[in-house]
Design an enzyme around this catalytic site. Sequence first.
Site, PDB file in Angstrom:
ATOM      1  N   GLU A   1      46.882  42.141  46.017  1.00 10.03           N
ATOM      2  CA  GLU A   1      46.257  42.854  47.136  1.00 10.03           C
ATOM      3  C   GLU A   1      46.054  41.902  48.316  1.00 10.03           C
ATOM      4  O   GLU A   1      45.244  40.984  48.244  1.00 10.03           O
ATOM      5  CB  GLU A   1      44.909  43.409  46.692  1.00 10.03           C
ATOM      6  CG  GLU A   1      44.979  44.291  45.463  1.00 10.03           C
ATOM      7  CD  GLU A   1      43.659  44.342  44.718  1.00 10.03           C
ATOM      8  OE1 GLU A   1      42.673  44.810  45.304  1.00 10.03           O
ATOM      9  OE2 GLU A   1      43.597  43.914  43.564  1.00 10.03           O
TER      10      GLU A   1
ATOM     11  N   HIS B   1      35.522  48.414  46.989  1.00  8.56           N
ATOM     12  CA  HIS B   1      36.645  49.254  47.436  1.00  8.56           C
ATOM     13  C   HIS B   1      36.222  50.492  48.231  1.00  8.56           C
ATOM     14  O   HIS B   1      36.754  51.586  48.032  1.00  8.56           O
ATOM     15  CB  HIS B   1      37.471  49.698  46.230  1.00  8.56           C
ATOM     16  CG  HIS B   1      38.255  48.599  45.557  1.00  8.56           C
ATOM     17  ND1 HIS B   1      38.594  47.423  46.169  1.00  8.56           N
ATOM     18  CD2 HIS B   1      38.772  48.525  44.293  1.00  8.56           C
ATOM     19  CE1 HIS B   1      39.296  46.671  45.324  1.00  8.56           C
ATOM     20  NE2 HIS B   1      39.410  47.306  44.188  1.00  8.56           N
TER      21      HIS B   1
ATOM     22  N   ASP C   1      41.002  37.770  38.322  1.00  9.43           N
ATOM     23  CA  ASP C   1      40.460  38.779  39.239  1.00  9.43           C
ATOM     24  C   ASP C   1      39.841  38.011  40.407  1.00  9.43           C
ATOM     25  O   ASP C   1      38.631  38.040  40.619  1.00  9.43           O
ATOM     26  CB  ASP C   1      39.432  39.658  38.512  1.00  9.43           C
ATOM     27  CG  ASP C   1      39.114  40.928  39.295  1.00  9.43           C
ATOM     28  OD1 ASP C   1      39.580  41.034  40.447  1.00  9.43           O
ATOM     29  OD2 ASP C   1      38.394  41.787  38.761  1.00  9.43           O
TER      30      ASP C   1
ATOM     31  N   TYR D   1      49.608  48.873  40.935  1.00  9.13           N
ATOM     32  CA  TYR D   1      49.652  48.049  39.720  1.00  9.13           C
ATOM     33  C   TYR D   1      51.134  47.911  39.357  1.00  9.13           C
ATOM     34  O   TYR D   1      51.777  48.909  39.030  1.00  9.13           O
ATOM     35  CB  TYR D   1      48.957  48.745  38.555  1.00  9.13           C
ATOM     36  CG  TYR D   1      47.457  48.771  38.599  1.00  9.13           C
ATOM     37  CD1 TYR D   1      46.774  49.492  39.579  1.00  9.13           C
ATOM     38  CD2 TYR D   1      46.705  48.120  37.620  1.00  9.13           C
ATOM     39  CE1 TYR D   1      45.387  49.537  39.589  1.00  9.13           C
ATOM     40  CE2 TYR D   1      45.321  48.173  37.622  1.00  9.13           C
ATOM     41  CZ  TYR D   1      44.670  48.880  38.607  1.00  9.13           C
ATOM     42  OH  TYR D   1      43.298  48.943  38.607  1.00  9.13           O
TER      43      TYR D   1
ATOM     44  N   HIS E   1      46.785  48.999  46.582  1.00 12.76           N
ATOM     45  CA  HIS E   1      46.351  48.734  45.208  1.00 12.76           C
ATOM     46  C   HIS E   1      47.354  49.217  44.158  1.00 12.76           C
ATOM     47  O   HIS E   1      46.960  49.790  43.131  1.00 12.76           O
ATOM     48  CB  HIS E   1      44.980  49.391  45.007  1.00 12.76           C
ATOM     49  CG  HIS E   1      44.089  48.672  44.045  1.00 12.76           C
ATOM     50  ND1 HIS E   1      44.243  48.775  42.683  1.00 12.76           N
ATOM     51  CD2 HIS E   1      43.048  47.838  44.243  1.00 12.76           C
ATOM     52  CE1 HIS E   1      43.309  48.050  42.085  1.00 12.76           C
ATOM     53  NE2 HIS E   1      42.568  47.471  43.014  1.00 12.76           N
TER      54      HIS E   1
HETATM   55  C1  BGC Z   1      39.294  44.323  41.647  1.00 13.92           C
HETATM   56  C2  BGC Z   1      38.794  44.479  40.240  1.00 13.92           C
HETATM   57  C3  BGC Z   1      38.553  45.933  39.996  1.00 13.92           C
HETATM   58  C4  BGC Z   1      39.812  46.697  40.229  1.00 13.92           C
HETATM   59  C5  BGC Z   1      39.558  48.183  40.116  1.00 13.92           C
HETATM   60  C6  BGC Z   1      40.559  45.091  41.788  1.00 13.92           C
HETATM   61  O1  BGC Z   1      41.009  45.009  43.094  1.00 13.92           O
HETATM   62  O2  BGC Z   1      39.483  42.979  41.984  1.00 13.92           O
HETATM   63  O3  BGC Z   1      37.636  43.731  40.005  1.00 13.92           O
HETATM   64  O4  BGC Z   1      38.078  46.172  38.711  1.00 13.92           O
HETATM   65  O5  BGC Z   1      40.311  46.442  41.500  1.00 13.92           O
HETATM   66  O6  BGC Z   1      40.584  48.823  39.580  1.00 13.92           O
END
Ligand code: BGC
Length: 383
Positions: A348, A136, A282, A212, A210
């Site tokens: 995502e 990221h 994931d 949630y 990102h």
């Molecule tokens: C990833 C995870 C990661 C998370 C972080 C996701 O986009 O796929 O592996 O732990 O982001 O918050």
Amino acid sequence: MMRSCIIYLATLSLFYTGACQTNRKAQTPMPSMTKTVFGKLPDGREVYQYTLTNQAGCKVQIINYGATVRSLYVPDRNGKIEDVVLGYDNLQGYIDGTAYFGAIVGRYGNRIGKGRFQLDGKTYQLTINDGENHLHGGKVGFNKVLWDATVIRDTDNPCLRLQYVSPDGEEGYPGTVTLKVTYTLTEKNEVRIDYEGTTDKPTILNPTHHSYFNLTGAFTNTILGHLLLIEANDFTPVDEGLIPLDLIMSAEGTPMDFHNATAIGARISNQDEQLAIGKGYDHNWVLTRKFENRIRKAAELYEPASGRLLTVFTDQPGLQFYSGNFLDGTAKGKNGIAYQHRTGLCLEAQAFPDTPNKPRFPQVTLRPGQIYRQTTIYQFSTR
Ligand code: BGC
């Protein structure tokens, strides 16, 4: 410019009735945009929160730290409007946080193996921040910087443009990259995200969003009862470090098969090597290619008790579905709620993880004179 912007904000805010929290049929607010101070960074710079409201009474709150969606209020099937994204009450939460709640992630969404890639015969070493890999965007990714914000006036919908100029060499990436991210709240209860990026040297760029999501309206509930459909037949299996093997695999007959809407919790505890590695879901799904580069439906997320339906549209080749496996109650979120295991999930839209090291995957190279573009839409309705 600044002055006219302030006048615009003040005018718009006059129309804002705050009706989102109540029955939306009782009042019909005008689309609006307000701006308030959200906090101050340690270096003294102010962070602002922009509140975008549409006529249907939906509301999205965005802060210019990380270009982050902090809250997103949408109705359930009875018109009850509740927040459906995880986040923090104050700036310190975002400064300290490690979960990327609601942020724009970049320069590269997800992982690059060993943080290394080659471009035009040169090897680049990025920051290592996830085991032996790069995740990221590194230690200070796009989620940890202050973006410039501009209210866009030539649209009927509340619209906010954020811009960040990432200097040459930041986190090891070549080239000065300028990324513009425009959030629009439409009358169809869509949060539309348009990205536009340029560079002054050859580089790679693969940003994503990102948030949630938890459509139940209460962040104490898990997301295991949500039904998920992904417009994909295949996914990219990963190694122990969550780096894709150089493989595209059929999801059919495996717990990765979301071709038909299936409860997230239905198979998440199955004995399955990929689920064991991911500690749940994931993974990257290979979106149906028929309409590649055009905006098409990528996923549907439905929560039966509230009736809320989230439909994701994108022009990207992949969709990372992350089931909040690393949430463990340490992140204290809005209203003091500790976000427990799997109380939020991410969808995502992006290119596949580790693409620069996988020549067979759709590539993300950006050269001077080219424009990186992405459009992803999160549309909310009820059933
Ligand atoms: C990833 C995870 C990661 C998370 C972080 C996701 O986009 O796929 O592996 O732990 O982001 O918050």
